[in-house]
Design an enzyme around this catalytic site. Sequence first.
Site, PDB file in Angstrom:
ATOM      1  N   ILE A 106      -3.666   0.682   8.916  1.00 30.30           N
ATOM      2  CA  ILE A 106      -2.213   0.916   9.002  1.00 30.30           C
ATOM      3  C   ILE A 106      -1.942   2.323   8.513  1.00 30.30           C
ATOM      4  O   ILE A 106      -2.368   2.700   7.419  1.00 30.30           O
ATOM      5  CB  ILE A 106      -1.408  -0.087   8.154  1.00 30.30           C
ATOM      6  N   GLY A 127       2.481   4.333   4.245  1.00 27.28           N
ATOM      7  CA  GLY A 127       2.785   3.199   3.364  1.00 27.28           C
ATOM      8  C   GLY A 127       3.114   1.937   4.141  1.00 27.28           C
ATOM      9  O   GLY A 127       3.810   1.983   5.139  1.00 27.28           O
ATOM     10  N   SER A 128       2.621   0.812   3.682  1.00 25.19           N
ATOM     11  CA  SER A 128       2.809  -0.430   4.420  1.00 25.19           C
ATOM     12  C   SER A 128       2.393  -1.614   3.559  1.00 25.19           C
ATOM     13  O   SER A 128       2.204  -1.482   2.358  1.00 25.19           O
ATOM     14  CB  SER A 128       2.014  -0.385   5.723  1.00 25.19           C
ATOM     15  N   ARG A 129       2.194  -2.775   4.194  1.00 24.23           N
ATOM     16  CA  ARG A 129       1.968  -4.001   3.436  1.00 24.23           C
ATOM     17  C   ARG A 129       1.097  -4.967   4.231  1.00 24.23           C
ATOM     18  O   ARG A 129       1.111  -4.978   5.463  1.00 24.23           O
ATOM     19  CB  ARG A 129       3.347  -4.611   3.140  1.00 24.23           C
ATOM     20  N   MET A 178       0.844  -1.193   0.000  1.00 33.82           N
ATOM     21  CA  MET A 178       0.000   0.000   0.000  1.00 33.82           C
ATOM     22  C   MET A 178       0.876   1.239   0.000  1.00 33.82           C
ATOM     23  O   MET A 178       1.705   1.418   0.894  1.00 33.82           O
ATOM     24  CB  MET A 178      -0.903   0.010   1.236  1.00 33.82           C
TER      25      MET A 178
END
Length: 231
Positions: free
Chosen positions: A194, A197-199, A109
Amino acid sequence: MGERIKKLKKIRIHREGTYELLYSAIAIVAFGALLWFALDTTIPFWLYVVVMCVVWFLLLNFYRCPIRYFNGDSDRTVVAPADGKIVVIEETMEYEYFNDKRLLVSIFMSPLNVHANWFPVDGKVKSVRHFDGNFHKAWLPKASDENEHADVMITTPEGEDILVRQIAGAMARRIVTYAKEGDDCFVDQHLGFIKLGSRVDIYLPLSAKICVTMDQPTTGDQTVIAKLKGE
């Protein structure tokens, strides 16, 4: 025009951003007022207004939370838990819970994506665990194990265990998980949120049929990630 209005009605602000948006708006207005009365020229004030409006609307965009419902049959279906892009599809050994091979599908993301997370399958929450860790860039392979993350194990009605992992990235420093052990869960419900930016990783049984490809964009609670094998 009517369709545009209909889409706008399906957008709301996520509860995680309510106070941040409110307090930041108050701070921006207060400092702007100081500039207006303290300076002899209005040029710095208008520059400040332009920059802060852009920053605030980017923050507003980050906290948007579309109202979505999965229209297909959720039976044995794995739906994308997040908006973003598929960055990993591979077989991998998972030692923390399964101690065997699993199919790993990862969604990255960016800061421009919706950051609400949805449950990818119907079932019951088996366990919820949070792990402190590093903040490597979220798309790196080591981020899955070494970064701060939260694990949610879900048991489907057919008895399959599906692991969903929310992973913090280089910018994301806060993971919120709403899942509670023992709760029933459904694909249209929010699993968590979250920030920045992340996953999100999904660990599936090897028998699952993957329905996405590398670099494919995903829409949370809409894109079908995989189909679980029937009896």
